[in-house]
Design an enzyme around this catalytic site. Structure first.
Site, PDB file in Angstrom:
ATOM      1  N   TYR A   1       0.884  -1.111  -0.025  1.00 39.91           N
ATOM      2  CA  TYR A   1       0.095  -0.180   0.011  1.00 39.91           C
ATOM      3  C   TYR A   1       0.982   1.261   0.071  1.00 39.91           C
ATOM      4  O   TYR A   1       1.877   1.283   0.815  1.00 39.91           O
ATOM      5  CB  TYR A   1      -0.934   0.058   1.152  1.00 39.91           C
ATOM      6  N   MET A   2       0.534   2.171  -0.913  1.00 38.86           N
ATOM      7  CA  MET A   2       1.089   3.388  -1.029  1.00 38.86           C
ATOM      8  C   MET A   2       2.760   3.025  -1.290  1.00 38.86           C
ATOM      9  O   MET A   2       3.447   3.906  -0.708  1.00 38.86           O
ATOM     10  CB  MET A   2       1.126   4.234   0.067  1.00 38.86           C
TER      11      MET A   2
END
Ligand code: SF4
Ligand code: SF4
Length: 392
Positions: A96-97
């Protein structure tokens, strides 16, 4: 591990802290600055409900039934408010990210690590012993912790990865070293196959399953969830709000709250981890703890269903056998849902980019006629076109 078990309130000072330390615009989820000022000036602080806890299958962990999916959360301050008010489980992932999400979670955990169970995920492509150990070591470092409570193999699309011996060896080594406590998997696609394989595995190696489940889910998903829960697999529900598409108010509570209540009323589901960007989304979700699902909620969901029917894909993957080019339609649609429902273009693009071009909507460009059939009547050609426009 101790958890705060009382109710609390987010007072004006706490809200200000969130607004100052974070990004006010992000905290209020796109509502106007005037709206934020109104919240700050409100004489009634938000009263957090008493948290409700359930046991996560055979792990024995007592977790808050509304827990925190951090994948969309840009600021640690929102997570801190959740942890300080009894939410005791947070779900993040290595990918994520681009790894930044674990850093955000780490910042929120400072001084609170003993109050919160931390779940993260290895990279979807990781299979070898080396891969898995590298991912976990990286997560430990990024999360600034000495152990992960639940490590999950990310995004299984069939049962194969459940049985890779190198993966298991790595996880066992990490357990013996005290670096991970429990092992789980996550899945969006072919979920019954994945859930049933966890149960049929003669070693019963995995303890939890993070599964997409909501009021639109097919019966075979609910049946497999029930079977897995009976076998002691801890069931964590995601995608509980059927894409989180914005709708007009459809009743006294929001359709997202009604959808969350629907998922939590299933006794086989231990908890849900809605992805929350900001404080207003957190407040909306946490408010359902302790509420029961009622006939009025069912009516709200009927209206929500009608509102999203034209674009909600339940990721069942049934259509993929009807596409001669084998396009991974459900993953393209999931990426589209991140863009249109979650309004997170970065997550949408990174999910889309994980697909090889030959399996993405790019493969549709010179397809003479779309023969792919959706069991829910979605216009697949239009969805693929939309994905190319937004994500390619
Ligand atoms: S497009 Fe339709 S058939 Fe295909 S995965 Fe989505 S809901 Fe299932
Ligand atoms: S247009 Fe339809 S049938 Fe053609 S490749 Fe794309 S999804 Fe498959």
């Amino acid at each position: 591990m101790s958890t705060k078990n009382g109710s609390g309130g987010l007072n004006r000072r706490e809200f200000l802290k969130v607004g100052v330390a974070g990004t006010t615009a992000a905290m209020i989820g796109g509502s106007s600055l005037a709206g934020a000022v109104q919240q700050l000036a409100s004489p009634d602080p938000f009263a957090f409900p008493s948290p409700v806890y359930r046991t996560l299958g055979r792990t024995g962990l007592k977790v808050s039934i509304v827990s925190f999916g951090a994948m969309l959360t840009p600021e640690p301050e929102v997570l801190k408010v959740a942890f300080d008010n009894g939410v005791n489980y947070v779900d993040t992932a290595r990918k994520y990210m681009d790894g930044k999400n674990e850093e955000i979670v780490a910042r929120a955990l400072k001084g609170r690590r003993d109050k919160v169970f931390v779940a993260t995920k290895t990279l979807p492509s990781s299979k070898t012993k080396e891969d898995i150990i590298r991912d976990v070591e990286t997560s430990l470092k990024t999360l600034e912790t000495d152990h992960i409570d639940v490590i999950q193999l990310h995004s299984l699309t069939d049962k194969d990865r459940i049985f890779i011996s190198e993966t298991r060896e790595a996880l066992l080594t990490l357990k013996q070293q005290g670096k991970v406590r429990f092992c789980g998997v996550t899945t969006h696609k072919n979920q019954p196959e994945v859930l049933n394989a966890l149960v049929d595995d003669k070693d019963r190696f995995f303890d939890t399953c993070l599964v997409a489940y909501n009021f639109e889910s097919h019966k075979d998903v609910a049946t497999a969830i029930e079977r897995a829960a009976k076998a002691g697999i801890g069931i964590i529900a995601m995608k509980t709000q059927a894409g989180g598409y914005k709708t007009e108010a459809l009743g006294k509570i929001s359709p997202h709250q009604a959808a969350l209540k629907f998922a939590l009323q299933n006794p086989s589901v231990t908890m849900a981890i809605p992805g929350m960007k900001d404080l207003s989304q957190f407040r909306e979700n946490v408010a359902v703890m302790g509420m029961t699902f009622k006939a009025t909620d069912a009516r709200i969901l009927q209206r929500y269903h009608a509102a999203v029917a034209g674009f909600y894909c339940d990721l069942c993957g049934t259509c993929e056998g009807t596409c001669p080019r084998g396009v991974d339609i459900s993953t393209v649609n999931r990426a589209l849902m991140y863009a249109e429902g979650y309004r997170d273009r970065e997550l949408a693009r990174s999910t889309y980019r994980e697909l090889p071009r030959s399996l993405s909507a790019d493969a549709c460009v010179d397809c003479p006629v779309c023969t792919a059939q959706c069991v829910n009547g979605l216009n697949i050609a239009a969805k693929m076109q939309q994905a190319r426009t937004l994500l390619a």
